[in-house]
Design an enzyme around this catalytic site. Structure first.
Site, short mmCIF file in Angstrom:
data_model
loop_
_atom_site.label_atom_id
_atom_site.label_comp_id
_atom_site.label_asym_id
_atom_site.label_seq_id
_atom_site.Cartn_x
_atom_site.Cartn_y
_atom_site.Cartn_z
N CYS A 1 0.98 -1.21 -0.04
CA CYS A 1 -0.06 -0.03 0.01
C CYS A 1 0.79 1.32 -0.09
O CYS A 1 1.52 1.54 0.89
CB CYS A 1 -0.90 0.09 1.21
N ILE A 2 0.70 2.14 -0.65
CA ILE A 2 1.37 3.36 -1.03
C ILE A 2 1.41 4.17 0.08
O ILE A 2 2.41 4.75 0.57
CB ILE A 2 1.21 4.03 -2.24
#
Lengths: 130, 130
Positions: free
Chosen positions: A78-79
């Site tokens: 997840c960024i």
């Protein structure tokens, strides 16, 4: 069966990543499809190639990379969670003006939509967390 | 699970429940969990949230985080309605154990006993817990 996996804890401190790895490996060996492994919360720390555990211990990050390569797994970090915790690929490091990246082989950085999509597309979404 | 899915606009609509178990501060699970909930709204799924154990504190009125130097994200729960996320289920026992009542919460919720909540969970296609 088409299975999505969510890993919510980092390596070593918690059992979650080990259990997820063993589950994914066993599922693949039984012929199931792993649609995606999504790393969230401290789980993003499973994707740094800078880990260097003692030689007599398992290397959790390398183990994921090797399994990913063997089965062409989609391993997504997840960024937003990665930015908070300093996990970067080359593009993100450039964009943020950082001197280097640390993402391990086989992982890619993307958005939370990839987790929701896995929930929609898979027969089961299996969570490994605390 | 296939019989529980409806097809609309060519896409699958699944029942997603996000289970919130942790206090809003002290760990990041509540905050990052809420980020997933907000993203899920863009996928037009049948989304609900359950609040159990210390998770009920996430909805407590009058949160003031100045002294701990963290952002008070509790107003976001009030914005959920705007994302069509209106199914908020709260465990009665968890409220009772913490001396809280529905009047202490900052959004409209449905309070349930554990058996009702368990039945609700059993109906879900995807359950993600934070």
């Amino acid at each position: 069966m088409k299975i999505g996996v969510l890993v919510s804890e980092g390596p070593y401190t918690h059992q979650a990543s080990d259990s997820a790895y063993n589950f994914v490996k066993a599922a693949l060996e039984k012929g199931h499809e792993i649609y995606r492994v999504f790393f969230y919360h401290d789980g993003v720390n499973n994707a740094t190639r800078f880990t260097e555990p003692p030689r007599d211990d398992r290397n959790i990050v390398n183990r994921w990379s090797e399994l990913g390569k063997q089965y062409n797994l989609d391993m997504v970090v997840c960024i937003a969670a990665a930015q908070r915790r300093g996990i970067m690929d080359e593009n993100e490091a450039k964009r943020q003006g950082k001197s280097g990246d640390n993402i391990a082989e086989g992982f890619r950085i993307s958005g939370l939509g990839q987790l929701v999509e896995a929930g929609i597309q898979c027969d089961r979404l299996v969570t490994f967390g605390d | 699970m296939t019989d529980e899915m409806d097809m609309e606009e060519g896409g699958v609509i699944k029942k997603f429940m996000f289970v919130n178990r942790k206090a809003p501060y002290g760990t990041i699970y509540a905050l990052e969990g809420l980020e997933v909930v907000l993203i899920s709204a863009a996928f037009e799924q049948d989304v609900s949230m359950a609040f159990i154990d210390d998770g009920v504190y996430e909805l407590a009125k009058g949160q003031d985080t100045k002294a701990i130097g963290q952002k008070n994200f509790s107003p976001t729960y009030r914005a959920l309605e705007g994302y069509d996320i209106e199914k908020l289920y709260v465990d009665q026992k968890s409220l009772d154990e913490r001396g809280l009542t529905e009047a202490d919460l900052l959004v409209d919720v449905q309070v349930m006993d554990s058996a009702e909540l368990a039945a609700m969970m059993a109906e879900q296609d995807v359950l993600i817990s934070f």
